[in-house]
Design a protein around this motif. Sequence first.
Motif, PDB file in Angstrom:
ATOM      1  N   VAL A  12       4.958  18.175   1.662  1.00 20.35           N
ATOM      2  CA  VAL A  12       6.194  17.611   2.201  1.00 20.35           C
ATOM      3  C   VAL A  12       5.843  16.257   2.827  1.00 20.35           C
ATOM      4  CG1 VAL A  12       8.025  17.870   3.921  1.00 20.35           C
ATOM      5  CG2 VAL A  12       7.250  19.861   2.609  1.00 20.35           C
ATOM      6  N   GLY A  13       6.515  15.191   2.374  1.00 19.36           N
ATOM      7  CA  GLY A  13       6.175  13.836   2.830  1.00 19.36           C
ATOM      8  C   GLY A  13       5.187  13.147   1.913  1.00 19.36           C
ATOM      9  N   HIS A  14       4.775  13.842   0.845  1.00 18.24           N
ATOM     10  CA  HIS A  14       3.855  13.258  -0.143  1.00 18.24           C
ATOM     11  C   HIS A  14       4.569  12.166  -0.939  1.00 18.24           C
ATOM     12  CE1 HIS A  14       1.300  13.028  -3.732  1.00 18.24           C
ATOM     13  NE2 HIS A  14       0.357  13.614  -3.032  1.00 18.24           N
ATOM     14  N   PRO A  15       3.863  11.100  -1.341  1.00 12.93           N
ATOM     15  CA  PRO A  15       4.516  10.027  -2.113  1.00 12.93           C
ATOM     16  C   PRO A  15       5.243  10.517  -3.367  1.00 12.93           C
ATOM     17  CG  PRO A  15       2.340   9.322  -1.404  1.00 12.93           C
ATOM     18  CD  PRO A  15       2.457  10.766  -1.015  1.00 12.93           C
ATOM     19  N   LEU A  16       4.756  11.601  -3.969  1.00  8.33           N
ATOM     20  CA  LEU A  16       5.395  12.114  -5.193  1.00  8.33           C
ATOM     21  C   LEU A  16       6.433  13.199  -4.909  1.00  8.33           C
ATOM     22  CD1 LEU A  16       2.271  12.322  -7.549  1.00  8.33           C
ATOM     23  CD2 LEU A  16       3.993  10.524  -7.426  1.00  8.33           C
ATOM     24  N   ASP A  17       6.579  13.591  -3.662  1.00  9.87           N
ATOM     25  CA  ASP A  17       7.577  14.588  -3.241  1.00  9.87           C
ATOM     26  C   ASP A  17       7.576  15.835  -4.134  1.00  9.87           C
ATOM     27  OD1 ASP A  17       9.587  15.781  -1.805  1.00  9.87           O
ATOM     28  OD2 ASP A  17      11.211  14.692  -2.795  1.00  9.87           O
ATOM     29  N   THR A  61      -2.371   1.562  -3.650  1.00 13.19           N
ATOM     30  CA  THR A  61      -1.086   0.861  -3.636  1.00 13.19           C
ATOM     31  C   THR A  61       0.013   1.781  -4.172  1.00 13.19           C
ATOM     32  OG1 THR A  61      -1.087  -0.029  -5.879  1.00 13.19           O
ATOM     33  CG2 THR A  61      -2.383  -1.233  -4.222  1.00 13.19           C
ATOM     34  N   VAL A  62       1.245   1.245  -4.167  1.00 16.25           N
ATOM     35  CA  VAL A  62       2.374   2.042  -4.672  1.00 16.25           C
ATOM     36  C   VAL A  62       2.239   2.326  -6.173  1.00 16.25           C
ATOM     37  CG1 VAL A  62       4.044   1.329  -2.935  1.00 16.25           C
ATOM     38  CG2 VAL A  62       3.739  -0.080  -4.965  1.00 16.25           C
ATOM     39  N   PHE A  63       1.347   1.568  -6.876  1.00 15.60           N
ATOM     40  CA  PHE A  63       1.167   1.777  -8.320  1.00 15.60           C
ATOM     41  C   PHE A  63      -0.052   2.626  -8.657  1.00 15.60           C
ATOM     42  CE2 PHE A  63       3.172  -2.549  -8.036  1.00 15.60           C
ATOM     43  CZ  PHE A  63       4.424  -2.165  -8.485  1.00 15.60           C
ATOM     44  N   THR A  64      -0.887   2.956  -7.655  1.00 18.79           N
ATOM     45  CA  THR A  64      -2.149   3.662  -7.924  1.00 18.79           C
ATOM     46  C   THR A  64      -1.911   4.979  -8.647  1.00 18.79           C
ATOM     47  OG1 THR A  64      -3.156   2.663  -5.973  1.00 18.79           O
ATOM     48  CG2 THR A  64      -4.239   4.604  -6.883  1.00 18.79           C
ATOM     49  N   TRP A  88       0.836  -1.203   0.000  1.00 15.32           N
ATOM     50  CA  TRP A  88       0.000   0.000   0.000  1.00 15.32           C
ATOM     51  C   TRP A  88       0.865   1.245   0.000  1.00 15.32           C
ATOM     52  CZ3 TRP A  88      -3.735  -1.824   4.468  1.00 15.32           C
ATOM     53  CH2 TRP A  88      -4.469  -2.913   4.005  1.00 15.32           C
ATOM     54  N   GLU A  89       0.281   2.315  -0.494  1.00 16.36           N
ATOM     55  CA  GLU A  89       1.034   3.568  -0.654  1.00 16.36           C
ATOM     56  C   GLU A  89       1.519   4.136   0.675  1.00 16.36           C
ATOM     57  OE1 GLU A  89       0.236   7.141  -3.564  1.00 16.36           O
ATOM     58  OE2 GLU A  89      -1.029   7.381  -1.797  1.00 16.36           O
ATOM     59  N   ASP A  90       0.682   4.021   1.716  1.00 20.84           N
ATOM     60  CA  ASP A  90       1.044   4.662   2.984  1.00 20.84           C
ATOM     61  C   ASP A  90       1.468   3.644   4.038  1.00 20.84           C
ATOM     62  OD1 ASP A  90      -1.362   3.475   3.371  1.00 20.84           O
ATOM     63  OD2 ASP A  90      -2.259   5.118   4.515  1.00 20.84           O
TER      64      ASP A  90
END
Length: 943
Positions: free
Chosen positions: A380-385, A264-267, A231-233
């Motif tokens: 800041v801290g977002h999956p895509l930075d 997920t990490v691919f979403t 999962w993404e988080d």
Amino acid sequence: FHLSGTVTEPAVQSEPETVCNVAISFDRCKITSVTCSCGNKDIFYCAHVVALSLYRIRKPDQVKLHLPISETLFQMNRDQLQKFVQYLITVHHTEVLPTAQKLADEILSQNSEINQVHGAPDPTAGASIDDENCWHLDEEQVQEQVREMLKMRDSNGARMLTLITEQFMADPRLSLWRQQGTAMTDKYRQLWDELGALWMCIVLNPHCKVEQKASWLKQLKKWNSVDVCPWEDGNHGNDLPSLTNALPQGANAIQDSSNRSHRTVFTRAIEACDLHWQDSHLQHIISSDLYTNYCYHDDAENSLFDSHGWPLWHEHVPTACARVDALRSHGYPREALRLAIAIVNTLRRQQQKQQEMFRFQKKELLHKGVTSITNLEGWVGHPLDPIGTLFSSLMEGCRVDEESFHVFSDFTENIGQCRSLEYCHLPAHKFLEEGESFLTLAVEVALIGLGQQRIMPDGLYAQEKVCRNEEQLISKLQEIELDDTLVNIFQKQAVFLLEAGPYSGLGEIIHRESVPMHTFAKLLVLESTAPSGDMSRPHHIASVVPNRYPRWFTLSHIESQQCELASTMLTAAKGDIRRLETVLESIQKNIHSSSHIFKLAQDAFKIATLMDTLPDITLLKVSLELGLQVMRMTLSTLNWRRREMVRWLVTCATEVGVYALDSIMQSWFTLFTPTEATSIVATTVMSNSTIVRLHLDCHQQEKLASSARTLALQCAMKDPQNCALSALTLCEKDHIAFETAYQIVLDAAATGMSYTQLFTIARYMEHRGYPMRAYKLATLAMTHLNLSYNQDTHPAINDVLWACALSHSLGKNELAAIIPLVVKSVKCATVLSDILRRCTLTTPGMVGLHGRRNSGKLMSLDKAPLRQLLDATIGAYINTTHSRLTHISPRHYSEFIEFLSKARETFLMAHDGHIQFTQFIDNLKQIYKGKKKLMMLVRERFG
């Protein structure tokens, strides 16, 4: 576990023969690390590593097997070890000598870290059973290789990433972790994040074909549907909006997270497949430096141009920044820079609009103390930075190096002497204010991102990522050398952040679940031109999102950062009374950990007394005030540092002055326990070192001593058991106070004090020259004592003997009074016989009270009080004998015979003692005739 060898690469026409040193570590059938002196960096193993591995597999008999090196060393003696080490250093002296010297210094230093650990590491002995064991993969090279392939427009980049992702998805640990409900390791988790980000770059290729994107989407959806897909988080579901949707405003837009499928990490890569680059405005932005519209009116919410006529780009910020990252990754640096500038200009315009909106709504919002405006998604801290991407793009744009020089060829005349610097203010773009550069823009966007008020995400991993990214960004900012231009950027953003209300993490309306700003706020302390009154504005805490109770996994980190910020503010406020008062008030209101407040008190004390000049008295008072708060907080709770805290507070009060010491003694009951007040506070205050340190005159000394005596008497009343002795000591020089303390002891002796405490005070009284008072306390102590027949090693025996000796020295009357108490309290025959013997050796009261001499006659054993003591001792021997015979074993027979011999000595002190002892022995022989061996020994010794 460790294979090493040399691999020779034959000479070819253009290259000579080379010899490479190769080392391979392996664990549980996997190669876990490789090193080769060839220096080739690749995601694949070099040919030399492969060659050595194949040689070991094909010719195992040719590779000599050794024990772990630690075993070999264990077999060596002292001389062999020395020879081994010296030869090793001689052969490799250029490489290992600095390390060898450093290790030698550490081993010879008793307090070094190396000496705190038992044993030493051995790389040849293999890993622990609990250690991770996975195939060696150079993750940095994977990332570097794929990014480079994308830049070179090499289609193999996507193929390589597909193969790597397939291997990651096949990892058996994924299902194991999911079943057990355990989190994957941080390093592994970050690799998955990197995979997700790389796929974002792949699908956002601005020139990819439709069929390619469709193929990637199909593959991504396949991976996304697998149960074990991370999962993404981390381990929690996600409340964040989708990539392409606008950010919802207000609490009503939030759905129940339990009804959503997990991201997920691919979403995000899947969502990015819906994005395209055909928008004409976007195409104009990235393709031209001359795209402007000076006739455009900047009044609409989503204006295409700002008031300067410069282009803006309105899109979900992380999505827009993902475009910048994709452009950079696919080899379009100029286009990435142009879009980055448009995004930053859009953010700055948004800031101005938010500030204006808050000014318009300020009274209403502050009155309600609540607002519906919040950021559910932090940058800041977002999956895509997104902020990291903008910062990196702009910093690359202002880096002065040969590689990027051609991009800014039109502006070389502006560089001049700046060429030696790593970064420079290059006026490289027309869409910047006067005096601005890529560098100022990079700094400003970092400050915008860090200052954004945003909701703390759910889950441990997501929260730790927020902290980690924030610290990484701050670290990058701290590497930049500040000049006046950059200081102005800091000031400009600081003013905005203080005045932007709910849009800013430092504004006047702070949401209860917002990410704390402590780490960011202590980034730099600059003398601001903003009015100092800003510091005293109240902060309104508003709970915006209903029914959302996140667990704050990083609370300890947040609290420590809050403490660090407060310490920084104390340093900055030194010398400014108003600021110090504001900081103190803020600390007292918002910091709830006693250990953190104590640290701040100590910090303030150090800052106040740092210079060689006179200490800063205002800061010292702040330190004292914080110390007093710690005392009140920890007074009724257990704290292992409490004693240290009390001692420190007295030191701090001493630095502040005599009035501070007097004050803490007068209000001791709100700060200290009675024991602390007497044994630490008052005792330290009354010491010579304190009097010398404060340069007190006689009047001041007496005033302080009076406060100490009052404290001592109050403490003795409240806790006589623990404070009476300290109270007597503190009151010695004042007759009335001393008498009062003594009377408190007498009153407490009947009920609340133990014989140990009373004996201790009695001995102190004798030492001070009050033998009758000592005697009085000793008799009171005796009434609390009870020594049974078998307690012949009890610690109180010495006190009993001392009390009898004191009574004996005072005279016959005193001895006569204490003996009944001894007889009542002591049932141990050996102790009683010892007292009896001592009383018969000398005349009681040889020098009695008032210097009178007694007649010098020894006391008679036939008369009171010694007759009573003799009878009690004989009775104790009889009772003890019967008690011991009940459970006696043969190995104790000889010891028992010796005990009867001592008993006979006591019996014989009586005039008819011989007859009594004979009858006693006869009784034993009759009662215990079954113990034949023992009775035979009794007959042999006693007839």
